[in-house]
Design an enzyme around this catalytic site. Structure first.
Site, short mmCIF file in Angstrom:
data_model
loop_
_atom_site.label_atom_id
_atom_site.label_comp_id
_atom_site.label_asym_id
_atom_site.label_seq_id
_atom_site.Cartn_x
_atom_site.Cartn_y
_atom_site.Cartn_z
N ASP A 179 46.20 46.32 47.36
CA ASP A 179 46.19 47.26 46.08
C ASP A 179 47.64 46.65 45.61
O ASP A 179 48.54 46.60 46.29
CB ASP A 179 46.15 48.60 46.33
CG ASP A 179 45.53 49.38 45.20
OD1 ASP A 179 46.49 49.56 44.41
OD2 ASP A 179 44.79 50.08 45.10
N ALA A 211 32.31 46.73 42.20
CA ALA A 211 32.26 48.16 41.84
C ALA A 211 32.28 48.13 39.96
O ALA A 211 33.48 47.77 39.55
CB ALA A 211 33.36 49.03 42.20
N TYR A 270 38.18 47.60 28.90
CA TYR A 270 37.65 48.03 30.19
C TYR A 270 36.12 47.48 30.14
O TYR A 270 35.63 46.78 31.30
CB TYR A 270 37.65 49.54 30.22
CG TYR A 270 37.11 49.96 31.51
CD1 TYR A 270 37.64 49.81 32.71
CD2 TYR A 270 35.91 51.11 31.59
CE1 TYR A 270 37.21 50.42 34.07
CE2 TYR A 270 35.56 51.49 32.87
CZ TYR A 270 36.06 51.19 33.93
OH TYR A 270 35.72 51.85 35.45
N LYS A 329 34.57 44.78 32.74
CA LYS A 329 33.60 44.84 33.67
C LYS A 329 32.29 43.97 33.43
O LYS A 329 31.56 43.67 34.14
CB LYS A 329 33.18 46.40 33.79
CG LYS A 329 34.22 47.16 34.22
CD LYS A 329 34.42 46.97 35.84
CE LYS A 329 35.37 48.12 36.53
NZ LYS A 329 35.50 47.80 37.94
N1 LIG Z 1 35.70 56.95 39.49
C1 LIG Z 1 34.90 56.64 38.73
O1 LIG Z 1 33.94 57.79 38.46
C2 LIG Z 1 34.13 55.41 38.36
C3 LIG Z 1 32.92 55.05 37.73
C4 LIG Z 1 32.45 53.94 37.69
C5 LIG Z 1 33.31 52.91 38.05
N2 LIG Z 1 34.16 52.95 38.73
C6 LIG Z 1 34.95 51.66 39.49
O2 LIG Z 1 35.48 51.96 40.76
C7 LIG Z 1 36.52 51.52 40.88
C8 LIG Z 1 37.70 52.16 41.55
O3 LIG Z 1 37.85 53.40 40.71
P1 LIG Z 1 38.96 54.74 40.90
O4 LIG Z 1 38.37 55.99 40.12
O5 LIG Z 1 38.94 54.85 42.47
O6 LIG Z 1 40.01 54.34 40.10
P2 LIG Z 1 41.61 54.21 40.87
O7 LIG Z 1 42.42 54.05 39.57
O8 LIG Z 1 41.89 55.57 41.50
O9 LIG Z 1 41.78 52.89 41.52
C9 LIG Z 1 41.63 51.51 41.37
C10 LIG Z 1 42.65 51.14 42.37
O10 LIG Z 1 42.82 49.62 41.81
C11 LIG Z 1 44.05 49.40 42.03
N3 LIG Z 1 44.32 48.00 41.12
C12 LIG Z 1 44.22 48.08 39.72
N4 LIG Z 1 44.62 46.75 39.48
C13 LIG Z 1 44.88 46.06 40.58
C14 LIG Z 1 45.22 44.62 40.60
N5 LIG Z 1 45.14 43.69 39.70
N6 LIG Z 1 45.44 44.37 41.62
C15 LIG Z 1 45.44 45.12 42.97
N7 LIG Z 1 44.95 46.45 42.92
C16 LIG Z 1 44.70 46.88 41.55
C17 LIG Z 1 45.00 50.35 41.56
O11 LIG Z 1 46.13 50.35 41.85
C18 LIG Z 1 44.00 51.43 42.28
O12 LIG Z 1 44.50 51.83 43.62
C19 LIG Z 1 37.13 50.78 39.57
O13 LIG Z 1 36.82 49.57 39.79
C20 LIG Z 1 36.04 51.44 38.65
O14 LIG Z 1 36.10 50.72 37.45
C21 LIG Z 1 34.73 54.41 39.04
#
Ligand SMILES: NC(=O)c1ccc[n+]([C@@H]2O[C@H](COP(=O)([O-])OP(=O)(O)OC[C@H]3O[C@@H](n4cnc5c(N)ncnc54)[C@H](O)[C@@H]3O)[C@@H](O)[C@H]2O)c1
Length: 168
Positions: A31, A113, A144, A148
């Site tokens: 991360d 994801a 975004y 995706k």
């Molecule tokens: N939370 C939701 O409801 C939801 C819904 C649909 C999809 N998602 C997907 O699930 C995944 C996680 O979501 P989340 O809610 O935990 O978000 P979050 O922002 O809490 O976690 C994402 C993590 O990715 C890391 N990150 C981002 N860019 C990076 C990079 N270039 N290199 C390394 N690390 C990087 C961030 O620092 C963070 O820790 C995402 O891909 C998101 O699109 C989440």
């Protein structure tokens, strides 16, 4: 299994790290902390089966052989991906590519994801797997949504052309 979780310091990724460790797997959490927090994984600091690598996955990386790559890295909330628009496009393209190549190199399984935002402003509810969506490619959320969608296309291409064991 030895697993690699990108975005492992985020909301979902950190819980995934917990779940994998609870099932007896080892976890490499990768991360760059752009939206994640070290406090999400602080309780794992003394866990021998857990390691944390601060790394932007949009740049190439290699932390050794793994059996499974879980690709969760991406800003996820509208506030975050609007603020980090270019980085969101980068992680959904270069980042997903690097994560897929990593899985291919070590013959690992790969999980992407994705998000329901791939449907954009959908014209049917609820969306089915046959529905392809209604995304504005030039609107403010496209950083975004299109990142995706590209990640999904790339994942399917690795499956079709390289026979990688992928899951969306
Ligand atoms: N939370 C939701 O409801 C939801 C819904 C649909 C999809 N998602 C997907 O699930 C995944 C996680 O979501 P989340 O809610 O935990 O978000 P979050 O922002 O809490 O976690 C994402 C993590 O990715 C890391 N990150 C981002 N860019 C990076 C990079 N270039 N290199 C390394 N690390 C990087 C961030 O620092 C963070 O820790 C995402 O891909 C998101 O699109 C989440």
């Amino acid at each position: 299994m030895r697993t690699l979780v990108t975005g492992g310091a985020g909301f979902l990724g950190s819980h995934l790290c917990d779940a994998l460790l609870a099932e007896g797997h080892s976890v490499v959490c990768v991360d760059n902390l752009v939206t994640g927090r070290e406090s999400n994984i602080a309780h794992l600091a003394n866990e021998p089966q857990f390691s944390f690598e601060r790394q932007d996955i949009s740049q190439p990386f290699d932390f050794g052989a793994v059996d499974y790559v879980f690709n969760f890295a991406s800003p996820a909330s509208p506030v975050d991906y609007m603020e980090h628009g270019i980085a969101t496009l980068q992680v959904g393209s270069f980042g997903t590519y690097n994560a897929l190549e990593y899985a291919r190199k070590y013959d690992a399984k790969f999980f992407m994801a994705s998000t329901s935002e791939c449907y954009g402003d959908p014209s049917i509810h609820p969306q089915t797997e046959e529905y392809w969506g209604n995304v504005n490619p030039v609107g403010p959320r496209s950083v975004y949504d299109e990142a995706k969608r590209f990640s999904e296309a790339l994942t399917m291409a690795f499956r079709r052309y390289y026979r990688l064991d992928t899951h969306l």
